[in-house]
Motif scaffolding. Structure first.
Motif, PDB file in Angstrom:
ATOM      1  N   ARG A  79       0.902  -1.199  -0.020  1.00 40.31           N
ATOM      2  CA  ARG A  79       0.056  -0.085   0.012  1.00 40.31           C
ATOM      3  C   ARG A  79       0.889   1.087  -0.128  1.00 40.31           C
ATOM      4  NH1 ARG A  79      -5.107  -0.962   4.065  1.00 40.31           N
ATOM      5  NH2 ARG A  79      -3.722  -0.386   5.567  1.00 40.31           N
ATOM      6  N   SER A  80       2.196   1.123  -0.486  1.00 40.19           N
ATOM      7  CA  SER A  80       2.984   2.287  -0.516  1.00 40.19           C
ATOM      8  C   SER A  80       2.401   3.089  -1.839  1.00 40.19           C
ATOM      9  CB  SER A  80       4.693   2.084  -0.976  1.00 40.19           C
ATOM     10  OG  SER A  80       4.797   1.446   0.237  1.00 40.19           O
ATOM     11  N   LEU A  81       1.806   2.331  -2.769  1.00 38.40           N
ATOM     12  CA  LEU A  81       1.266   2.944  -3.874  1.00 38.40           C
ATOM     13  C   LEU A  81      -0.507   2.384  -4.127  1.00 38.40           C
ATOM     14  CD1 LEU A  81       3.716   2.283  -6.682  1.00 38.40           C
ATOM     15  CD2 LEU A  81       3.416   4.379  -5.607  1.00 38.40           C
ATOM     16  N   VAL A  82      -1.033   3.099  -4.559  1.00 39.35           N
ATOM     17  CA  VAL A  82      -2.582   2.811  -4.549  1.00 39.35           C
ATOM     18  C   VAL A  82      -3.163   2.989  -5.890  1.00 39.35           C
ATOM     19  CG1 VAL A  82      -3.157   3.250  -2.078  1.00 39.35           C
ATOM     20  CG2 VAL A  82      -3.073   5.027  -3.836  1.00 39.35           C
ATOM     21  N   ARG A  83      -3.947   2.217  -6.454  1.00 38.47           N
ATOM     22  CA  ARG A  83      -4.554   2.454  -7.710  1.00 38.47           C
ATOM     23  C   ARG A  83      -6.111   2.891  -7.401  1.00 38.47           C
ATOM     24  NH1 ARG A  83      -7.462  -1.785 -10.660  1.00 38.47           N
ATOM     25  NH2 ARG A  83      -7.579  -1.077 -13.121  1.00 38.47           N
ATOM     26  N   SER A  84      -6.607   4.025  -8.181  1.00 38.87           N
ATOM     27  CA  SER A  84      -7.873   4.495  -7.951  1.00 38.87           C
ATOM     28  C   SER A  84      -8.141   5.515  -9.102  1.00 38.87           C
ATOM     29  CB  SER A  84      -7.916   5.452  -6.497  1.00 38.87           C
ATOM     30  OG  SER A  84      -9.161   6.026  -6.118  1.00 38.87           O
ATOM     31  N   THR A  85      -9.544   5.575  -9.065  1.00 34.56           N
ATOM     32  CA  THR A  85      -9.970   6.676 -10.196  1.00 34.56           C
ATOM     33  C   THR A  85      -9.468   8.064 -10.026  1.00 34.56           C
ATOM     34  OG1 THR A  85     -12.103   5.416 -10.565  1.00 34.56           O
ATOM     35  CG2 THR A  85     -12.156   7.582 -11.384  1.00 34.56           C
ATOM     36  N   MET A  86      -8.593   8.506 -10.677  1.00 37.70           N
ATOM     37  CA  MET A  86      -7.997  10.099 -10.317  1.00 37.70           C
ATOM     38  C   MET A  86      -8.028  10.846 -11.793  1.00 37.70           C
ATOM     39  SD  MET A  86      -7.049   9.602  -7.434  1.00 37.70           S
ATOM     40  CE  MET A  86      -5.698  10.983  -7.345  1.00 37.70           C
ATOM     41  N   MET A  87      -7.031  11.470 -12.096  1.00 35.82           N
ATOM     42  CA  MET A  87      -7.076  12.385 -13.359  1.00 35.82           C
ATOM     43  C   MET A  87      -7.648  11.932 -14.596  1.00 35.82           C
ATOM     44  SD  MET A  87      -4.295  12.603 -11.182  1.00 35.82           S
ATOM     45  CE  MET A  87      -2.845  11.544 -12.001  1.00 35.82           C
ATOM     46  N   ARG A  88      -8.859  13.215 -14.997  1.00 37.15           N
ATOM     47  CA  ARG A  88      -9.458  12.705 -16.146  1.00 37.15           C
ATOM     48  C   ARG A  88     -10.425  11.746 -16.035  1.00 37.15           C
ATOM     49  NH1 ARG A  88      -4.295  13.216 -17.226  1.00 37.15           N
ATOM     50  NH2 ARG A  88      -4.214  10.938 -18.105  1.00 37.15           N
ATOM     51  N   ALA A  89     -10.804  11.235 -14.507  1.00 34.74           N
ATOM     52  CA  ALA A  89     -11.678  10.201 -14.393  1.00 34.74           C
ATOM     53  C   ALA A  89     -11.249   8.703 -14.887  1.00 34.74           C
ATOM     54  CB  ALA A  89     -13.147  10.467 -14.740  1.00 34.74           C
ATOM     55  N   THR A  90      -9.924   8.471 -14.807  1.00 38.90           N
ATOM     56  CA  THR A  90      -9.429   7.298 -15.481  1.00 38.90           C
ATOM     57  C   THR A  90      -8.587   6.730 -14.350  1.00 38.90           C
ATOM     58  OG1 THR A  90      -7.601   8.357 -16.446  1.00 38.90           O
ATOM     59  CG2 THR A  90      -9.358   8.148 -17.751  1.00 38.90           C
ATOM     60  N   GLN A  91      -8.229   5.421 -14.309  1.00 39.51           N
ATOM     61  CA  GLN A  91      -7.417   4.592 -13.165  1.00 39.51           C
ATOM     62  C   GLN A  91      -5.921   5.206 -13.465  1.00 39.51           C
ATOM     63  OE1 GLN A  91      -8.703   2.306 -10.919  1.00 39.51           O
ATOM     64  NE2 GLN A  91     -10.760   2.880 -11.660  1.00 39.51           N
ATOM     65  N   HIS A  92      -5.372   5.494 -12.194  1.00 38.13           N
ATOM     66  CA  HIS A  92      -4.089   5.582 -11.891  1.00 38.13           C
ATOM     67  C   HIS A  92      -3.547   5.287 -10.544  1.00 38.13           C
ATOM     68  CE1 HIS A  92      -4.797   8.947 -15.112  1.00 38.13           C
ATOM     69  NE2 HIS A  92      -3.571   9.075 -15.006  1.00 38.13           N
ATOM     70  N   VAL A  93      -2.250   4.785 -10.871  1.00 41.37           N
ATOM     71  CA  VAL A  93      -1.317   4.435  -9.512  1.00 41.37           C
ATOM     72  C   VAL A  93      -0.719   5.594  -9.147  1.00 41.37           C
ATOM     73  CG1 VAL A  93       0.649   3.038  -8.753  1.00 41.37           C
ATOM     74  CG2 VAL A  93      -1.363   1.905 -10.305  1.00 41.37           C
ATOM     75  N   LEU A  94      -0.737   6.101  -7.896  1.00 46.60           N
ATOM     76  CA  LEU A  94      -0.143   7.242  -7.338  1.00 46.60           C
ATOM     77  C   LEU A  94       0.535   6.505  -5.846  1.00 46.60           C
ATOM     78  CD1 LEU A  94      -3.036   8.550  -8.582  1.00 46.60           C
ATOM     79  CD2 LEU A  94      -1.695  10.465  -7.801  1.00 46.60           C
ATOM     80  N   SER A  95       1.300   7.340  -5.175  1.00 44.34           N
ATOM     81  CA  SER A  95       1.841   7.114  -4.101  1.00 44.34           C
ATOM     82  C   SER A  95       0.696   7.603  -3.112  1.00 44.34           C
ATOM     83  CB  SER A  95       3.079   7.965  -3.565  1.00 44.34           C
ATOM     84  OG  SER A  95       2.562   9.376  -3.574  1.00 44.34           O
ATOM     85  N   THR A  96       0.564   6.909  -2.054  1.00 47.47           N
ATOM     86  CA  THR A  96      -0.397   7.122  -1.211  1.00 47.47           C
ATOM     87  C   THR A  96      -0.372   8.581  -0.681  1.00 47.47           C
ATOM     88  OG1 THR A  96      -0.319   4.935  -0.150  1.00 47.47           O
ATOM     89  CG2 THR A  96      -1.276   6.494   1.388  1.00 47.47           C
ATOM     90  N   PRO A  97       0.826   9.417  -0.244  1.00 45.66           N
ATOM     91  CA  PRO A  97       0.485  10.765  -0.251  1.00 45.66           C
ATOM     92  C   PRO A  97       0.075  11.483  -1.178  1.00 45.66           C
ATOM     93  CG  PRO A  97       2.710   9.806   0.632  1.00 45.66           C
ATOM     94  CD  PRO A  97       2.142   8.623   0.005  1.00 45.66           C
TER      95      PRO A  97
END
Length: 374
Positions: A79-97
């Protein structure tokens, strides 16, 4: 006279497309492969598109030395990285912070997407009650796939469209998609889990929005207000850039539009050599700007960005020169390069070398690997 008046604009340096291109390549780790930990690299480039689970792996392979599939998988699993609906309403992997910072900033965009896509199908549903019910269904660490959650919600809202309910929750509620979802070659129904463990706030503060734009410029600048809006999908950014103006460098592009950048951000020489790179579908440098001419011509863009799709691309001298696809049989993996402009013999040799390396990464156990040009 205001800071945006003629006197300020007359003093601004003009940055030509090649200068903007080299700044983009440097910040996106595409001028040379970096020796960085996975999480640091994902933060440096401000997230990776993850509409298909393999895309972040391919993006990091293009950017990092000694990258292995297990490195990214481990960061998703812990869980250092999470996958979620983000920029432009598309799936991205980002760091938790970064997820904790940016997801509330994107909330107005995601509400708008829900309204446009599913507003009619959820017209008889109180969306606040829908969110509260979904929150309870996911309490105590429970994980439900989007179809499962939609069906459970439809038990309360009899006659409602279960699919629309599930998708609405994805847009309206900060959620993450826990491992093994999003890991190499793992596909299937999207699992939902609550994100409160990340410390995410219900609403973005004004400073959250300013910090998000600073992070955008660090990863993609110099950029216009329209570029930042294209990357994020968030409107109303002109006022925020004006608030940040005293701390930013301001340039002009060849059309006279203002480009904003961080004071100490790297801006390499325009004549710096750029190696061939193979980027996966939907890679951020192709989508992070309203004006994409720093990385591809308008004619090439029309061949790369078709409908909702964005092809996997080949960069030659820093700009898009071809697309690529991979096909596989039991005994062979073939990477096919589809040139979009003429390639010299030396260009082709460098592309083939990089393609061979990519196939060795993606298909290490396939007996025969080959590259061909369409």
């Amino acid at each position: 006279m205001s800071a945006r008046g003629p006197a300020r604009r007359a003093r601004a340096d003009v940055l030509r497309p090649r200068a903007l291109n080299r700044a983009l390549l440097e910040r996106q780790l595409l001028l040379r492969r970096a020796d960085l930990p996975v999480v640091t690299a994902v933060e440096r480039v401000l997230g990776l598109n993850a509409q298909d689970p393999n895309l972040p792996y391919l993006a990091l392979w293009a950017r990092l030395d000694r990258f292995a599939i297990k490195d990214l998988t481990a960061a998703i699993e812990d869980r250092s990285l999470v996958r979620s609906t983000m920029m432009r309403a598309t799936q991205h992997v980002l760091s938790t912070p970064d997820f904790r910072l940016i997801r509330p900033v994107l909330a107005p965009l995601l509400r708008r997407v829900q309204r446009n896509a599913f507003g009619r199908r959820t017209a008889d549903v109180d969306l606040d009650e829908l969110i509260a019910e979904a929150w309870e269904l996911l309490a105590d660490g429970r994980v439900l796939t989007r179809p499962e959650l939609g069906r459970r919600l439809a038990e309360r809202w009899q006659g409602a469209d279960a699919t629309a309910l599930g998708w609405s929750v994805q847009y309206l509620l900060p959620l993450v998609h826990p491992a093994p979802s999003g890991t190499w070659n793992t596909r299937g129904a999207t699992p939902f889990a609550r994100a409160d463990w990340t410390g995410i706030r219900a609403r973005a503060t004004a400073e959250d929005v300013r910090q998000t734009l600073r992070r955008y410029l660090a990863a993609f600048g110099p950029a216009t207000v329209s570029d930042a809006r294209a990357w994020s999908g968030v409107s109303g950014l002109r006022e925020v850039f004006d608030q940040l103006r005293p701390e930013l460098r301001v340039y002009l592009d060849e059309s006279g539009r203002e480009l904003f950048d961080l004071e100490d951000a790297p801006r390499p020489a325009p004549d710096l050599p750029a190696p061939v790179r193979l980027l996966p579908e939907f890679d951020a440098p192709l989508l992070a700007y309203a004006d994409r001419t720093r990385i591809m011509t308008d004619e090439i863009r029309r061949q790369v960005c078709v409908g909702a799709g964005v092809a996997a691309t080949v960069l030659v001298d820093g700009t898009v020169a071809a697309t690529w696809t991979v096909s596989r049989t039991h005994e062979a993996a073939t990477l096919t390069v589809h040139p979009l402009r003429p390639l010299s013999p030396s260009n082709r040799a460098e592309v083939e070398e990089e393609a061979d390396r990519l196939l060795a990464f993606t298909h290490p156990n396939t007996p025969r690997r080959q590259t061909r040009f369409e």
